[in-house]
Write a protein that holds these residues in place. Structure first.
Motif, PDB file in Angstrom:
ATOM      1  N   UNK A 318       0.917  -1.130  -0.243  1.00 40.12           N
ATOM      2  CA  UNK A 318      -0.089   0.152  -0.051  1.00 40.12           C
ATOM      3  C   UNK A 318       0.669   1.199  -0.103  1.00 40.12           C
ATOM      4  N   UNK A 319       0.305   2.457  -0.331  1.00 41.79           N
ATOM      5  CA  UNK A 319       1.214   3.592  -0.444  1.00 41.79           C
ATOM      6  C   UNK A 319       1.755   3.711   1.243  1.00 41.79           C
ATOM      7  N   UNK A 320       0.767   3.569   2.153  1.00 41.25           N
ATOM      8  CA  UNK A 320       1.011   3.933   3.454  1.00 41.25           C
ATOM      9  C   UNK A 320       2.351   2.971   3.879  1.00 41.25           C
ATOM     10  N   UNK A 321       2.469   1.781   3.533  1.00 45.35           N
ATOM     11  CA  UNK A 321       3.540   0.955   3.835  1.00 45.35           C
ATOM     12  C   UNK A 321       4.857   1.322   2.826  1.00 45.35           C
ATOM     13  N   UNK A 322       4.377   1.779   1.738  1.00 44.91           N
ATOM     14  CA  UNK A 322       5.676   2.174   0.951  1.00 44.91           C
ATOM     15  C   UNK A 322       6.413   3.271   1.668  1.00 44.91           C
ATOM     16  N   UNK A 379      -0.466  -0.420  -6.062  1.00 46.17           N
ATOM     17  CA  UNK A 379       0.086  -1.123  -4.930  1.00 46.17           C
ATOM     18  C   UNK A 379       1.049  -2.251  -5.260  1.00 46.17           C
ATOM     19  N   UNK A 380       2.243  -1.792  -5.867  1.00 48.05           N
ATOM     20  CA  UNK A 380       3.153  -2.915  -6.564  1.00 48.05           C
ATOM     21  C   UNK A 380       4.485  -2.259  -5.673  1.00 48.05           C
ATOM     22  N   UNK A 381       5.557  -3.219  -5.885  1.00 48.21           N
ATOM     23  CA  UNK A 381       6.957  -2.906  -5.263  1.00 48.21           C
ATOM     24  C   UNK A 381       7.606  -1.857  -6.402  1.00 48.21           C
ATOM     25  N   UNK A 382       7.009  -2.027  -7.627  1.00 49.76           N
ATOM     26  CA  UNK A 382       7.679  -1.001  -8.444  1.00 49.76           C
ATOM     27  C   UNK A 382       7.361   0.551  -8.059  1.00 49.76           C
ATOM     28  N   UNK A 383       5.956   0.684  -7.739  1.00 49.38           N
ATOM     29  CA  UNK A 383       5.422   1.897  -7.303  1.00 49.38           C
ATOM     30  C   UNK A 383       6.257   2.083  -5.911  1.00 49.38           C
ATOM     31  N   UNK A 384       6.660   1.418  -4.955  1.00 47.43           N
ATOM     32  CA  UNK A 384       7.300   1.564  -3.896  1.00 47.43           C
ATOM     33  C   UNK A 384       8.613   2.398  -4.086  1.00 47.43           C
ATOM     34  N   UNK A 431      15.413  -3.889   1.916  1.00 48.77           N
ATOM     35  CA  UNK A 431      14.470  -4.803   2.012  1.00 48.77           C
ATOM     36  C   UNK A 431      15.290  -6.183   1.757  1.00 48.77           C
ATOM     37  N   UNK A 432      16.535  -6.261   1.116  1.00 46.25           N
ATOM     38  CA  UNK A 432      17.306  -7.386   1.123  1.00 46.25           C
ATOM     39  C   UNK A 432      17.634  -7.879   2.482  1.00 46.25           C
ATOM     40  N   UNK A 433      18.233  -6.755   3.300  1.00 45.64           N
ATOM     41  CA  UNK A 433      18.790  -7.026   4.752  1.00 45.64           C
ATOM     42  C   UNK A 433      17.587  -7.610   5.684  1.00 45.64           C
ATOM     43  N   UNK A 434      16.379  -7.000   5.569  1.00 45.61           N
ATOM     44  CA  UNK A 434      15.225  -7.087   6.482  1.00 45.61           C
ATOM     45  C   UNK A 434      14.270  -8.480   5.822  1.00 45.61           C
ATOM     46  N   UNK A 435      14.502  -8.621   4.602  1.00 46.60           N
ATOM     47  CA  UNK A 435      13.805 -10.073   4.361  1.00 46.60           C
ATOM     48  C   UNK A 435      14.535 -11.085   4.806  1.00 46.60           C
ATOM     49  N   UNK A 436      13.534 -12.170   5.484  1.00 50.38           N
ATOM     50  CA  UNK A 436      14.105 -13.592   5.651  1.00 50.38           C
ATOM     51  C   UNK A 436      13.699 -14.842   4.864  1.00 50.38           C
TER      52      UNK A 436
END
Length: 598
Positions: A318-322, A379-384, A431-436
């Motif tokens: 979502x935009x808020x999460x982005x 609501x996409x990764x690209x838009x983030x 994102x790479x660092x915080x993604x498990x």
């Protein structure tokens, strides 16, 4: 269910930019418009007087600065309003009036450069000695002197200024045509359901896991451009002709030399980029082979290039999460940098969602009051990443406008893509660092690879196409839809290799790229990306010292050449090394994705 695009009036105010921060209403704009017209007349009154005294010259420069500040507000209000809905004739007319006014200003000040260049250097030095305040403009004047051989007589400069409004026509016509007039057939998915195709929905559609939908959207997009390819070819031909005319009139070797000279960038930087990418083409071919393998298809097509190769991991953001992720990712930049980011988030610097008639894509406009950011958020990764990108531009503009005097506040386009892409690189590292989750990490690496593909390789391909078509015009060859498509098709074959089907539709992609009307802009995405990768690694490795140098770069405006400004931050773009280093990282990421998905 097909997603429909709202009318502007249906979008909540909190998701619209606060253009009223510039002017409360159109009447206020008109008041300043009239004020600038009067200032333009006063500007013309200095004709023949710049050599009178240091005081007269300083008065002229101050007037020019004041006019520039007011013009900034006029431009940003009119263009931001128009971009909200390109169907609105009120703001189309306002932009038209503004274009005429800008032409009048250029005509009124056409005497400036020839007149300054005619003043004896000893006299100028005497002016600087007599009036210390005039010293602010020493660098500006020295830059004029460096381009003396490309400066025309006063009468000729006046003619060039008068032609300015006409020379904007290709870009203006293309923008109205593509954003306000062009429609696309709905795309159909594998279940027979319809999906609306617009400039804003196209990329999400071709990123879909539904291959039938991807192919349908792809053909829908290019079928519409195919109908008007001859008209668009005429627009693009007009663009290259006006660039050629300007270069010849100003005694430049080519339009490339003319364009890069304005920003103090050596032509070798442009050609080094293309050469470096050609020498590293094997990385792209390797990536294409991996993409084909991971998608499990017998034939890889152009409409398969954007869909994630990691299945069942489509990240909805979502935009808020982005906003939250971007804020957290920029922690290495320090509190001051992030406070500017939050000011933009909380005070409506951003126009968030697509609406009917709204300008497609995304951009940041560095207005004096504060930057304005246009998005067409999904609501996409690209838009983030687009949010991170455009806020990088915005913060760059913010620092330059707050730190530099008016005469040096606008950074040149060569460095424009560095701050935006550095933000993106820091977001990816976060994102790479915080993604498990292993699958999510693979998904992110694939996205990172796509940034390299679309920014470093694709934009270099665009740059090579732009160079070729401008050279054709300069050699007296006509541009037609057929030869433009043939050139573009062959470039796709070169850049993507033998492990993908180069669908004929892709030969028309040139027709939908607005940046070909921006005068050798696209190569700077690739050089900027290379510089940004290097800078983001320095920031993460060295911490505050690297951040401090980076902020100095952001605050520099055009107070030094772009090459020198980047050297201050720690990157030498006069060398192909940053491009080669970035492409080596691309190769390493391909191997990492291959290992993760084995």
């Amino acid at each position: 269910m097909m997603e429909t695009v709202k009318e502007r009036s249906e979008v909540s105010e909190e998701f619209k930019w606060a253009v009223t921060d510039i002017y409360k209403n159109d009447d206020c704009w008109n008041d300043d418009y009239n004020a600038v017209k009067a200032m333009t007349e006063k500007l013309a009154s200095f004709r023949g007087r710049l050599s009178e005294s240091a005081e007269t010259m300083l008065e002229y420069f101050k007037l020019n600065d004041d006019l520039g500040i007011k013009l900034d507000s006029l431009v940003n209000y009119a263009h931001r309003r128009r971009d909200e809905d390109n169907r609105n004739s009120v703001y189309q007319e306002m932009c038209g009036r503004l274009s005429a006014l800008i032409s009048d200003i250029a005509e009124a000040g056409a005497f400036e450069v020839p007149e300054i260049l005619s003043i004896d250097e000893n006299v100028l030095e005497g002016f600087f000695e007599k009036n210390k305040d005039l010293g602010l403009y020493r660098l500006y004047i020295s830059r004029l002197q460096k381009r003396k051989e490309h400066t025309l007589s006063e009468a000729e400069e006046r003619i060039m200024a008068l032609a300015g409004q006409m020379q904007e026509a290709p870009d203006t016509i293309y923008s109205v045509f593509s954003d306000a007039e062009l429609d696309f057939e709905d795309a159909t998915d594998s279940k027979g359901e319809k999906h609306q195709v617009t400039h804003g929905t196209y990329i999400p559609l071709v990123k879909s896991s539904d291959r039938v939908l991807r192919e349908s959207a792809f053909h829908s997009m290019y079928a519409s451009y195919d109908k008007y390819k001859n008209t668009i070819a005429s627009m693009l031909a007009a663009q290259t002709k006006q660039l050629s005319f300007n270069a010849k009139a100003r005694r430049y070797e080519s339009s490339l030399h003319a364009s890069l000279d304005r920003t103090d960038v050596p032509v070798s930087v442009y050609r080094n980029l293309i050469d470096a990418v050609h020498k590293n083409m094997e990385y792209m071919y390797k990536y294409v082979r991996l993409r084909k393998k991971l998608l499990g298809v017998d034939e890889l097509h152009m409409y398969d290039l954007y869909t994630p190769v990691v299945s069942d991991c489509d990240m909805k953001i979502s935009f808020e999460e982005a906003k939250k992720n971007v804020y957290n990712a920029l922690e290495p930049m320090g509190d001051e940098y992030r406070s500017i980011l939050m000011e933009g988030f909380n005070n409506r610097w951003i126009d968030v969602y697509e609406n009917k008639g709204k300008t497609s894509g995304a951009y940041s406009a560095g207005a004096k009051v504060h930057p304005f950011v246009l998005l067409n958020h999904k609501d996409t990764l690209n838009c983030e990443f687009t949010l991170a990108h455009e806020m990088g531009h915005a913060i760059h503009s913010y620092y330059s406008n707050k730190t530099q005097p008016q005469v040096y506040s606008d950074y040149v386009i060569f460095v424009a893509e560095v701050a935006s892409t550095c933000n993106e690189a820091l977001l990816m590292e976060y994102l790479l660092k915080t993604t498990t989750d292993k699958k999510q990490k693979a998904y992110l690496i694939n996205y990172f690879l796509e940034q390299f593909r679309t920014t470093l390789y694709r934009q270099t391909m665009f740059a090579e196409f732009e160079l070729k078509i401008n050279e054709m015009t300069e050699n007296g060859e006509g541009l037609t839809a057929d030869n433009l498509s043939a050139i573009y098709y062959d470039l796709n074959k070169l850049y993507f290799g033998d492990d993908i089907v180069i669908d004929r539709d892709i030969s028309l992609e040139w027709a939908r790229i607005p940046h070909f009307y921006y005068d050798y802009y696209v190569y700077q995405y690739a050089t900027g990306y290379s510089a940004a990768i290097a800078l983001s690694r320095k920031i993460l490795k060295e911490g505050k010292p690297a951040v401090d140098n980076y902020i100095k770069f952001l605050s520099g405006g055009c107070s030094a050449s772009p090459i020198e400004l980047l050297k201050t931050a720690g990157v030498d773009m006069s060398s192909p090394d940053p491009v080669n280093s970035a492409l080596e990282i691309f190769g390493e990421l391909i191997d990492e994705l291959d290992s993760l998905t084995d």
